[in-house]
Design a protein around this motif. Structure first.
Motif, PDB file in Angstrom:
ATOM      1  N   THR A 115       0.828  -1.206   0.000  1.00  0.00           N
ATOM      2  CA  THR A 115       0.000   0.000   0.000  1.00  0.00           C
ATOM      3  C   THR A 115       0.859   1.251   0.000  1.00  0.00           C
ATOM      4  N   ARG A 116       1.923   1.244   0.796  1.00  0.00           N
ATOM      5  CA  ARG A 116       2.831   2.399   0.827  1.00  0.00           C
ATOM      6  C   ARG A 116       3.516   2.572  -0.530  1.00  0.00           C
ATOM      7  N   ILE A 117       3.945   1.464  -1.120  1.00  0.00           N
ATOM      8  CA  ILE A 117       4.626   1.529  -2.422  1.00  0.00           C
ATOM      9  C   ILE A 117       3.685   2.077  -3.486  1.00  0.00           C
ATOM     10  N   GLY A 118       2.484   1.545  -3.539  1.00  0.00           N
ATOM     11  CA  GLY A 118       1.521   1.985  -4.543  1.00  0.00           C
ATOM     12  C   GLY A 118       1.173   3.452  -4.412  1.00  0.00           C
ATOM     13  N   THR A 119       1.095   3.946  -3.172  1.00  0.00           N
ATOM     14  CA  THR A 119       0.783   5.360  -2.943  1.00  0.00           C
ATOM     15  C   THR A 119       1.896   6.248  -3.471  1.00  0.00           C
ATOM     16  N   VAL A 120       3.151   5.861  -3.198  1.00  0.00           N
ATOM     17  CA  VAL A 120       4.298   6.630  -3.702  1.00  0.00           C
ATOM     18  C   VAL A 120       4.357   6.571  -5.223  1.00  0.00           C
ATOM     19  N   LEU A 121       4.161   5.373  -5.792  1.00  0.00           N
ATOM     20  CA  LEU A 121       4.187   5.237  -7.250  1.00  0.00           C
ATOM     21  C   LEU A 121       3.112   6.092  -7.910  1.00  0.00           C
ATOM     22  N   ALA A 122       1.943   6.164  -7.294  1.00  0.00           N
ATOM     23  CA  ALA A 122       0.868   6.980  -7.860  1.00  0.00           C
ATOM     24  C   ALA A 122       1.273   8.446  -7.915  1.00  0.00           C
ATOM     25  N   ALA A 123       1.934   8.922  -6.865  1.00  0.00           N
ATOM     26  CA  ALA A 123       2.371  10.325  -6.852  1.00  0.00           C
ATOM     27  C   ALA A 123       3.351  10.591  -7.989  1.00  0.00           C
ATOM     28  N   VAL A 124       4.296   9.653  -8.198  1.00  0.00           N
ATOM     29  CA  VAL A 124       5.275   9.822  -9.271  1.00  0.00           C
ATOM     30  C   VAL A 124       4.584   9.731 -10.632  1.00  0.00           C
ATOM     31  N   CYS A 125       3.678   8.768 -10.770  1.00  0.00           N
ATOM     32  CA  CYS A 125       2.955   8.611 -12.042  1.00  0.00           C
ATOM     33  C   CYS A 125       2.116   9.836 -12.361  1.00  0.00           C
ATOM     34  N   ASN A 126       1.473  10.423 -11.358  1.00  0.00           N
ATOM     35  CA  ASN A 126       0.689  11.628 -11.593  1.00  0.00           C
ATOM     36  C   ASN A 126       1.568  12.782 -12.067  1.00  0.00           C
ATOM     37  N   ARG A 185      -0.593  -7.184  -5.639  1.00  0.00           N
ATOM     38  CA  ARG A 185      -2.014  -6.834  -5.482  1.00  0.00           C
ATOM     39  C   ARG A 185      -2.199  -5.547  -4.672  1.00  0.00           C
ATOM     40  N   PRO A 186      -1.599  -5.426  -3.481  1.00  0.00           N
ATOM     41  CA  PRO A 186      -1.776  -4.162  -2.752  1.00  0.00           C
ATOM     42  C   PRO A 186      -1.099  -2.974  -3.430  1.00  0.00           C
ATOM     43  N   VAL A 187       0.016  -3.215  -4.144  1.00  0.00           N
ATOM     44  CA  VAL A 187       0.647  -2.117  -4.879  1.00  0.00           C
ATOM     45  C   VAL A 187      -0.320  -1.582  -5.933  1.00  0.00           C
ATOM     46  N   GLU A 188      -0.896  -2.488  -6.713  1.00  0.00           N
ATOM     47  CA  GLU A 188      -1.798  -2.062  -7.783  1.00  0.00           C
ATOM     48  C   GLU A 188      -3.063  -1.426  -7.216  1.00  0.00           C
ATOM     49  N   ARG A 189      -3.568  -1.966  -6.115  1.00  0.00           N
ATOM     50  CA  ARG A 189      -4.774  -1.409  -5.502  1.00  0.00           C
ATOM     51  C   ARG A 189      -4.543   0.042  -5.082  1.00  0.00           C
ATOM     52  N   LEU A 214      -2.086   2.013  -6.115  1.00  0.00           N
ATOM     53  CA  LEU A 214      -1.738   2.799  -7.298  1.00  0.00           C
ATOM     54  C   LEU A 214      -3.009   3.322  -7.970  1.00  0.00           C
ATOM     55  N   LEU A 215      -3.976   2.443  -8.196  1.00  0.00           N
ATOM     56  CA  LEU A 215      -5.211   2.839  -8.865  1.00  0.00           C
ATOM     57  C   LEU A 215      -6.031   3.797  -8.003  1.00  0.00           C
ATOM     58  N   GLU A 216      -5.998   3.575  -6.708  1.00  0.00           N
ATOM     59  CA  GLU A 216      -6.781   4.429  -5.806  1.00  0.00           C
ATOM     60  C   GLU A 216      -6.274   5.863  -5.825  1.00  0.00           C
ATOM     61  N   HIS A 217      -4.957   6.049  -5.926  1.00  0.00           N
ATOM     62  CA  HIS A 217      -4.376   7.389  -5.798  1.00  0.00           C
ATOM     63  C   HIS A 217      -4.039   8.049  -7.127  1.00  0.00           C
ATOM     64  N   LEU A 218      -4.150   7.318  -8.230  1.00  0.00           N
ATOM     65  CA  LEU A 218      -3.981   7.947  -9.532  1.00  0.00           C
ATOM     66  C   LEU A 218      -5.162   8.859  -9.828  1.00  0.00           C
ATOM     67  N   MET A 219      -4.928   9.869 -10.671  1.00  0.00           N
ATOM     68  CA  MET A 219      -6.053  10.666 -11.153  1.00  0.00           C
ATOM     69  C   MET A 219      -7.018   9.747 -11.896  1.00  0.00           C
ATOM     70  N   PRO A 220      -8.325   9.926 -11.719  1.00  0.00           N
ATOM     71  CA  PRO A 220      -9.288   9.026 -12.367  1.00  0.00           C
ATOM     72  C   PRO A 220      -9.069   8.865 -13.867  1.00  0.00           C
TER      73      PRO A 220
END
Length: 392
Positions: free
Chosen positions: A304-315, A337-341, A343-349
């Motif tokens: 979950t922590r990884i996916g949240t950070v990745l989402a910020a970078v991807c945005n 699974r938690p990374v992708e979950r 990531l999708l939650e914190h990416l712009m829609p």
């Protein structure tokens, strides 16, 4: 009447030849259609330049083997002559040396690795690298027209001081290119090994052929790299890709960089083992996953922590593909699974449907292969291509 190679037309033609050679060196096998699209040359000019390069032995054509052919006429692809030169890549990781070799046609010749103590000195590491390189392809490697090796190291890579700088004023890492030049007799291109692994995944691995790639490696440290427009992105001061030092837990543990709560304090192998509290090492932790709810919960939190950070970078940068690698990625779905979950939650829609998370494909050879890609992409090579004695 022979073409005056020093006149405007001669210089224009030479520029076209260098462009085609550079594209084949960088991208590997390409069809004439792909070369035309990438070069912007007209069909007539392109075919004329390719024919001349083929006549001179610099370029060869290949057609797909029957098993690979689709319906219709097989499309010929063009590559640099595979016998004209080879590139060597060396990755000096924290606890091992990895080497690889690739020819100018982008064919991987071989790779090898050997572990060592974390405190092994640079002289001994170079000795080890030399022995490993000598064992590739039965000791028959020839640098030929490439005349250079790529090298990956741990941590930031600043400008290396001149060779005549007094030893007392040289950082330990600054001696490495000099040592390697003495051993191999060729120039050395140096960069961060995790950043190089990103370039390798975009060249040969999980994101092969993709122009914009975000790579994150989860190992004893946490870092990454960016490939933008097909080229490695270093940043103004060579510090690009330090994703492990993005804050993941504002009130978290002190990181080795001096900040609190960096992703590395959460997602490194050591941090995962500390959070689990029972497994002695990573193999034991991975073995426990299928039947240990505590281990699965640790990875759910970490992912979950990884996916949240990745989402910020991807945005911020909008990559085509995000690649997750390093030893911890061997945990598979329990981590992904938690990374992708998250990531999708914190990416712009608007970006969620375009998200593409992939597992790294090159393993421990990634840094060494990325060092080779660095040579193929950025070295001012092939000036004498093909070398006069390389194709005999």
């Amino acid at each position: 009447m022979p073409l005056d190679h020093q006149g405007p037309l001669g210089r224009l033609r030479q520029g076209h030849e260098e462009l085609i050679l550079r594209l084949l060196r960088t991208h590997g096998p390409l069809s004439r259609g792909e070369l035309g699209r990438l070069s912007g040359l007209s069909r007539t000019t392109l075919y004329d330049i390719v024919a001349a390069l083929a006549d001179g032995g610099a370029v060869v054509g290949t057609t797909p083997v029957p098993a690979e052919r689709r319906r219709g006429r097989p499309v010929e692809t063009l590559t640099l002559h595979p016998d004209a030169g080879q590139a060597i890549g060396i990755d000096f990781a924290r606890r091992a040396v990895h080497v690889a070799a690739v020819n100018v046609a982008h064919e991987v010749i071989g790779s090898a690795s050997q572990a060592h103590a974390a405190d092994l000195g640079w002289e001994d590491r170079v000795d080890l690298a030399e022995r490993l390189v000598a064992g590739l392809a039965g000791g028959t490697l020839r640098l030929g027209a490439l005349s250079g090796i790529g090298v990956g190291v741990v941590g930031p890579v600043d400008d290396v001081p001149p060779d005549d700088t007094p030893r007392a004023a040289r950082p330990a890492l600054a001696d490495l290119p000099l040592l390697l030049r003495k051993r191999f007799g060729v120039p050395v291109l140096l960069d961060n090994n995790t950043r190089l692994a990103a370039l390798a995944e975009a060249t040969w691995g999980a994101a092969a052929g993709v122009q914009d790639v975000l790579y994150l490696r989860l190992s004893y440290g946490v870092g990454g790299g960016l490939v933008v427009g097909g080229a490695l992105h270093r940043g103004a001061h060579g510090l690009s890709g330090e994703f492990g030092h993005i804050t993941a837990e504002p009130e978290g543990r002190r990181c080795s960089c001096g900040k609190d709560g960096c992703l590395e304090t959460v997602a490194s192998i050591g941090a995962v083992l500390d959070a689990h509290g029972t497994a002695a090492d990573l193999p034991a932790f991975l073995a426990a996953l299928p039947h240990d709810p505590a281990a699965a919960q640790v990875l759910d939190t970490v992912g979950t922590r990884i996916g949240t950070v990745l989402a910020a970078v991807c945005n911020a940068i909008g990559p085509d593909v995000t690649v997750l690698g390093g030893e911890l990625a061997a945990a598979g779905p329990a981590l992904f699974r938690p990374v992708e979950r998250a990531l999708l939650e914190h990416l712009m829609p608007i970006s969620r449907s375009r998200a593409d998370l992939r597992a790294a494909a090159l393993g421990e050879a990634g840094g060494a292969l990325g060092a080779i890609a660095l040579v193929l992409h950025e070295s001012p090579l092939l000036a004498r291509y093909p070398a006069p004695d390389s194709l005999e």
